[in-house]
Design an enzyme around this catalytic site. Structure first.
Site, PDB file in Angstrom:
ATOM      1  CD  GLU A 110      -2.856  -1.125   2.417  1.00  6.95           C
ATOM      2  OE1 GLU A 110      -3.987  -1.642   2.338  1.00  6.95           O
ATOM      3  OE2 GLU A 110      -2.352  -0.702   3.481  1.00  6.95           O
ATOM      4  CD  GLU A 165       3.225 -21.539  11.008  1.00  9.54           C
ATOM      5  OE1 GLU A 165       3.157 -21.645  12.247  1.00  9.54           O
ATOM      6  OE2 GLU A 165       2.338 -21.043  10.316  1.00  9.54           O
TER       7      GLU A 165
END
Length: 305
Positions: free
Chosen positions: A87, A118
Site C-alpha cells: 500500500e 513457517e
C-alpha cells in the site's frame, strides 16, 4: 471441580469464557459478541505507544540512510505485512524496494496455505541473505503467537547481518525477546472469539500496529503536509482526481489550474506545491525538497537555502 489449567500458556491459544457457547447463538448475537471482543483491540494497541514510537523512529532512520524496512511473517501475519508494504507506493509515492513484505512459503502463501513453511528457522534466515539485509535496514517480525520459527530465524539472521530488528506478538513476550530485539510490541488483545483464530482480534491489532508504524514514518519523512498525502503520484483516475483536489484546496486553484500545475510537476503533488509557493521550476523545487529531507514546511521557512 477446579477448572483444568490451560495446556498452552500463550494468550492466543486460550479459550475465551465469553464465547464458550457461541455455537448456540443467533446470527445477531454472534455479531454482537464479536463486536464486543473487538472493542478490546484499540486499548491493547494503545498500551504500546512507547514501543510504537521507537519502531517509527527506527523505520525513519533506515529510510534516511537509504535502507529498507522488511516485514516478515507467516500465514495471516505474513499476509498483513505484504498488504501494508504494497500500500505504500500508491499512497506515499515510495519506491517498491523501500518497504517490503516477506511471507513464509513465498507469494503462493498469499492465496494458499503452504504447509510447514513457517516451521523452518533456516528458511527465514535464508530469506534475509537473499534480500541482502544490512546495517541500514530495519526488519520487523510478526507472529501473533510469538513462536513462529521462520520469523525468529529471519530476525536472528538479520541481527547477525547488522540490521535493527522489531517483533510484534499478541501474547506475553519472553524475557529473551526483550533482550535480543531492538523493539518489541505486544498488544494483549486476549483470547480469540474462536480459540486460536488469530486472524480476528490479533489480526486487527496487527493491522493497526503496521498502519501506525508506516504512517508515522511517512509523516516523519515529509510525505504528509498538514494531514494531506502530498507525495502521492497521479497514476490512475482516482489519484489524479485526489491530486488535483489537494492542489485546489491548499493553493486555492481552479480545477484546470491544478491540472496544469500537476502536469508541470510531473504528476507530483508535493513538487507542484513547492513550485507554486516559491516560483521555482521543477528541478529547483526538487533540490529544495532534497535539502530539507522532503519536508515542505521547512522549504517554506527557508530552511532549504
Amino acid at each position: 471441580m477446579t477448572p483444568r489449567p490451560p495446556l498452552d500458556p500463550r494468550l492466543t491459544e486460550q479459550r475465551n469464557p465469553a464465547t464458550a457457547e457461541i455455537d448456540r447463538l443467533s446470527a445477531l448475537e454472534i455479531a454482537r459478541i464479536i463486536n464486543d471482543e473487538d472493542q478490546k483491540v484499540a486499548p491493547a494497541v494503545g498500551s504500546q505507544l512507547d514501543a510504537l514510537a521507537r519502531a517509527i523512529e527506527m523505520a525513519e532512520t533506515a529510510f534516511r540512510r537509504g535502507g529498507r524496512m522488511f516485514y516478515v511473517g507467516a500465514g495471516t501475519s505474513g499476509r498483513l505485512g505484504v498488504l501494508d508494504a504494497s500500500e505504500m507506493p500508491p499512497t506515499y509515492g515510495t519506491e517498491p524496494r523501500m518497504i517490503q513484505g516477506i511471507i513464509a512459503g513465498g507469494y503462493t502463501a498469499l492465496l494458499n496455505a503452504v504447509e510447514g513453511a513457517e516451521d523452518s528457522r533456516e528458511e527465514g534466515g535464508k530469506a534475509m541473505d537473499e534480500h541482502g539485509i544490512g546495517p541500514d535496514d530495519f526488519v520487523f517480525g510478526i507472529a501473533a503467537s510469538g513462536s513462529t520459527p521462520y520469523v525468529h530465524g529471519a530476525l536472528t539472521r538479520a541481527k547477525q547481518r547488522g540490521a535493527r530488528t522489531g517483533f510484534l506478538l499478541c501474547t506475553h513476550p519472553e524475557e529473551w525477546m526483550l533482550a535480543v530485539y531492538d523493539v518489541v510490541i505486544a498488544p494483549l488483545v486476549g483470547p480469540e472469539v474462536v480459540t486460536g483464530s488469530t486472524r480476528m482480534k490479533a489480526g486487527t491489532a496487527t493491522k493497526m500496529v503496521l498502519n501506525t508504524i508506516t504512517t508515522g514514518a511517512m509523516i516523519r519523512m515529509g510525505k504528509v503536509y498538514g494531514n494531506l498525502m502530498v507525495d502521492l503520484r497521479a497514476t490512475n483516475l482516482k489519484l489524479q482526481d485526489r491530486s488535483e483536489r489537494i492542489l485546489m484546496e491548499t493553493l486555492d486553484l481552479e480545477r484546470d489550474e491544478a491540472r496544469a500545475l500537476l502536469e508541470a510537476s510531473g504528476g507530483s503533488v508535493k513538487l507542484g506545491m513547492v513550485m507554486h509557493w516559491t516560483g521555482a521550476d521543477r528541478d529547483t523545487a526538487a533540490a529544495q525538497l532534497a535539502r530539507t529531507g522532503g519536508r515542505i514546511g521547512d522549504v517554506l521557512k527557508g530552511d532549504s537555502r
